[in-house]
Motif scaffolding. Structure first.
Motif, PDB file in Angstrom:
ATOM      1  N   LYS A   1      22.574   0.636  17.854  1.00 41.06           N
ATOM      2  CA  LYS A   1      21.244   0.066  18.122  1.00 41.06           C
ATOM      3  C   LYS A   1      20.362   1.004  18.957  1.00 41.06           C
ATOM      4  N   GLU A   2      19.112   1.115  18.568  1.00 41.28           N
ATOM      5  CA  GLU A   2      18.082   1.853  19.330  1.00 41.28           C
ATOM      6  C   GLU A   2      18.407   3.329  19.556  1.00 41.28           C
ATOM      7  N   SER A   3      19.290   3.889  18.696  1.00 44.91           N
ATOM      8  CA  SER A   3      19.719   5.264  18.944  1.00 44.91           C
ATOM      9  C   SER A   3      19.012   6.281  18.069  1.00 44.91           C
ATOM     10  N   SER A   4      18.254   5.795  17.065  1.00 49.90           N
ATOM     11  CA  SER A   4      17.875   6.694  15.973  1.00 49.90           C
ATOM     12  C   SER A   4      16.450   6.461  15.517  1.00 49.90           C
ATOM     13  N   LEU A   5      16.027   7.313  14.595  1.00 52.53           N
ATOM     14  CA  LEU A   5      14.851   6.997  13.789  1.00 52.53           C
ATOM     15  C   LEU A   5      15.394   6.563  12.438  1.00 52.53           C
ATOM     16  N   LEU A   6      15.181   5.315  12.096  1.00 51.05           N
ATOM     17  CA  LEU A   6      15.644   4.778  10.821  1.00 51.05           C
ATOM     18  C   LEU A   6      14.423   4.239  10.106  1.00 51.05           C
TER      19      LEU A   6
ATOM     20  N   PRO B   1       0.813  -1.215   0.000  1.00 46.54           N
ATOM     21  CA  PRO B   1       0.000   0.000   0.000  1.00 46.54           C
ATOM     22  C   PRO B   1       0.850   1.271   0.000  1.00 46.54           C
ATOM     23  N   ASN B   2       0.338   2.296  -0.658  1.00 51.42           N
ATOM     24  CA  ASN B   2       0.957   3.623  -0.616  1.00 51.42           C
ATOM     25  C   ASN B   2       1.074   4.037   0.861  1.00 51.42           C
ATOM     26  N   GLY B   3       2.227   4.541   1.240  1.00 52.40           N
ATOM     27  CA  GLY B   3       2.398   4.976   2.631  1.00 52.40           C
ATOM     28  C   GLY B   3       2.884   3.880   3.564  1.00 52.40           C
ATOM     29  N   THR B   4       3.284   2.726   2.991  1.00 48.63           N
ATOM     30  CA  THR B   4       3.838   1.658   3.839  1.00 48.63           C
ATOM     31  C   THR B   4       5.123   2.149   4.511  1.00 48.63           C
ATOM     32  N   LEU B   5       5.216   1.870   5.801  1.00 48.77           N
ATOM     33  CA  LEU B   5       6.349   2.352   6.591  1.00 48.77           C
ATOM     34  C   LEU B   5       7.141   1.176   7.148  1.00 48.77           C
ATOM     35  N   TYR B   6       8.444   1.164   6.881  1.00 46.99           N
ATOM     36  CA  TYR B   6       9.348   0.197   7.506  1.00 46.99           C
ATOM     37  C   TYR B   6      10.238   0.971   8.468  1.00 46.99           C
ATOM     38  N   LEU B   7      10.366   0.412   9.662  1.00 45.52           N
ATOM     39  CA  LEU B   7      11.117   1.099  10.702  1.00 45.52           C
ATOM     40  C   LEU B   7      12.035   0.079  11.371  1.00 45.52           C
ATOM     41  N   THR B   8      13.233   0.495  11.730  1.00 45.87           N
ATOM     42  CA  THR B   8      14.116  -0.468  12.387  1.00 45.87           C
ATOM     43  C   THR B   8      14.911   0.169  13.522  1.00 45.87           C
ATOM     44  N   ASP B   9      15.397  -0.692  14.388  1.00 49.00           N
ATOM     45  CA  ASP B   9      16.247  -0.248  15.485  1.00 49.00           C
ATOM     46  C   ASP B   9      17.722  -0.359  15.150  1.00 49.00           C
ATOM     47  N   PHE B  10      18.015  -1.113  14.087  1.00 49.54           N
ATOM     48  CA  PHE B  10      19.432  -1.285  13.733  1.00 49.54           C
ATOM     49  C   PHE B  10      19.571  -1.749  12.290  1.00 49.54           C
ATOM     50  N   GLN B  11      20.428  -1.059  11.537  1.00 49.34           N
ATOM     51  CA  GLN B  11      20.705  -1.468  10.164  1.00 49.34           C
ATOM     52  C   GLN B  11      22.128  -2.009  10.079  1.00 49.34           C
ATOM     53  N   THR B  12      22.264  -3.198   9.481  1.00 49.94           N
ATOM     54  CA  THR B  12      23.606  -3.753   9.311  1.00 49.94           C
ATOM     55  C   THR B  12      24.229  -3.271   8.002  1.00 49.94           C
ATOM     56  N   ALA B  13      23.396  -2.725   7.107  1.00 50.25           N
ATOM     57  CA  ALA B  13      23.912  -2.232   5.818  1.00 50.25           C
ATOM     58  C   ALA B  13      23.169  -0.960   5.426  1.00 50.25           C
ATOM     59  N   GLY B  14      23.116   0.004   6.360  1.00 45.92           N
ATOM     60  CA  GLY B  14      22.443   1.282   6.092  1.00 45.92           C
ATOM     61  C   GLY B  14      23.179   2.022   4.994  1.00 45.92           C
ATOM     62  N   ARG B  15      22.422   2.752   4.162  1.00 43.47           N
ATOM     63  CA  ARG B  15      23.043   3.341   2.981  1.00 43.47           C
ATOM     64  C   ARG B  15      22.829   4.843   2.879  1.00 43.47           C
TER      65      ARG B  15
ATOM     66  N   MET C   1      15.082   7.705   5.621  1.00 44.17           N
ATOM     67  CA  MET C   1      15.662   8.748   6.481  1.00 44.17           C
ATOM     68  C   MET C   1      16.292   8.141   7.731  1.00 44.17           C
ATOM     69  N   GLY C   2      17.452   8.650   8.051  1.00 41.90           N
ATOM     70  CA  GLY C   2      18.074   8.313   9.327  1.00 41.90           C
ATOM     71  C   GLY C   2      18.251   9.599  10.109  1.00 41.90           C
ATOM     72  N   LEU C   3      17.770   9.619  11.330  1.00 43.10           N
ATOM     73  CA  LEU C   3      17.901  10.816  12.168  1.00 43.10           C
ATOM     74  C   LEU C   3      18.538  10.393  13.480  1.00 43.10           C
ATOM     75  N   ASN C   4      19.676  11.013  13.803  1.00 38.75           N
ATOM     76  CA  ASN C   4      20.417  10.652  15.016  1.00 38.75           C
ATOM     77  C   ASN C   4      19.736  11.259  16.235  1.00 38.75           C
ATOM     78  N   LEU C   5      19.134  10.423  17.035  1.00 36.41           N
ATOM     79  CA  LEU C   5      18.463  10.959  18.230  1.00 36.41           C
ATOM     80  C   LEU C   5      19.373  10.833  19.446  1.00 36.41           C
ATOM     81  N   ASN C   6      19.620   9.590  19.869  1.00 38.31           N
ATOM     82  CA  ASN C   6      20.323   9.389  21.139  1.00 38.31           C
ATOM     83  C   ASN C   6      21.677   8.718  20.952  1.00 38.31           C
ATOM     84  N   ILE C   7      22.518   9.327  20.141  1.00 34.17           N
ATOM     85  CA  ILE C   7      23.873   8.775  19.973  1.00 34.17           C
ATOM     86  C   ILE C   7      24.833   9.579  20.851  1.00 34.17           C
ATOM     87  N   PRO C   8      25.474   8.916  21.820  1.00 34.28           N
ATOM     88  CA  PRO C   8      26.433   9.649  22.661  1.00 34.28           C
ATOM     89  C   PRO C   8      27.696  10.012  21.873  1.00 34.28           C
TER      90      PRO C   8
END
Ligand code: ADP
Length: 273
Positions: free
Chosen positions: A71-76, A46-60, A154-161
């Protein structure tokens, strides 16, 4: 303990009309963009399908670069869309998506996020622009060059120390580093989806995001070094404007103007120190 970004938690909280109603959460995945493209090719989603993850092993990122986040630091996330944008407007999706992120971060956290052309989200820390997020739109085009199907990533860094921030050319930071306190992911996601849906509908209704996006660009007026895949020598100059399609106009030292498309260009500004 359940995760605050899991479908069972997020779905009842959604305020959108359609965006994210088809939703999958992955505790770990290669890349949300790749998975969404692959799954949609197998069977149209469906249009507007959203995939969300806590960790990408091959983020691009662009140009085969990688996107890394603990892990668990971002909106990915990745969103599947069928915008049917004409060739001259294909970059509107990247623009309106960055505006949705900028608005969200302003509304929720009071942080002034900005855009580094063409697809980086940046915030200022100690007078230096730091990269806090990135956008990667990948699309399919029809014979007339219309963007028919697109994946907005989109990747947005939220809680990365500080000690886990990637060592990147443009210095990296996270919203937590700006605020000096952790950021709650759930509300940020819900607000982002609201903003994205609204701006997306405005865009399909013919409202151009270009003027608002230009207002948020830190690149205009900057001295820049442009590396093009096609050229051996980098181009030095000043970024003077963007075109209505979102291409960057750079004036070189001889006063010649060059119009640059995002696809094959790497840009370093004087803020990349
Ligand atoms: P560019 O900045 O040239 O447009 P991309 O948008 O393709 O590059 O993003 C990929 C680049 O971003 C990587 O090469 C790396 O330098 C940097 N990067 C990767 N992960 C992160 C992150 N979590 N935060 C900030 N920068 C990152």
């Amino acid at each position: 303990m359940g995760n605050e970004l899991e479908a069972g938690h997020i779905l009842p909280l959604l305020r959108t009309n359609w965006l994210g109603h088809s939703f999958r959460f992955f505790s770990e995945i290669g890349s949300t963009n790749v998975a969404l493209k692959k799954d949609n090719a197998k069977r149209p989603l469906p249009n507007g399908t959203l995939y969300l993850t806590d960790f990408q092993t091959a983020g691009r990122g662009r140009l085969n670069r990688s996107w890394v986040a603990p892990k668990e630091s971002s909106l990915l996330l990745s969103i599947l869309l069928r915008p049917n944008l004409p060739p001259e407007n294909v970059h509107w999706l990247t623009m309106m998506g960055s505006l949705a992120a900028v608005e969200t971060v302003h509304d929720q956290l009071g942080i002034e996020m900005r855009v580094k052309w063409p697809n980086d989200l940046v915030v200022q820390q100690k007078d230096v622009w730091h990269k806090v997020g990135g956008i990667l739109v990948e699309g399919e085009f029809d014979g007339a060059g219309q963007l028919t199907t697109a994946v907005y990533g989109m990747g947005l860094n939220l809680n990365i120390p500080a000690n886990q921030l990637p060592d990147a050319t443009t210095p990296a930071t996270s919203l937590m580093m700006v605020l000096q306190r952790p950021v709650e992911r759930e509300q940020l996601l819900l607000t982002f989806l609201d903003q994205f849906e609204q701006l997306y509908e405005d865009m399909l209704g013919g409202y151009s995001p270009v003027a608002d996006w230009r207002d948020k660009l830190v690149t205009i007026g900057q001295t820049v070094t442009v590396s093009r895949v096609s050229d051996a020598e980098p181009l030095l100059g000043t970024a003077v404007d963007i075109t209505p399609s979102g291409y960057l106009i750079v004036k070189d030292e001889q006063g010649h103007h060059h119009t640059l498309q995002a696809g094959d260009v790497s840009l370093r500004g004087c803020f990349d120190n």
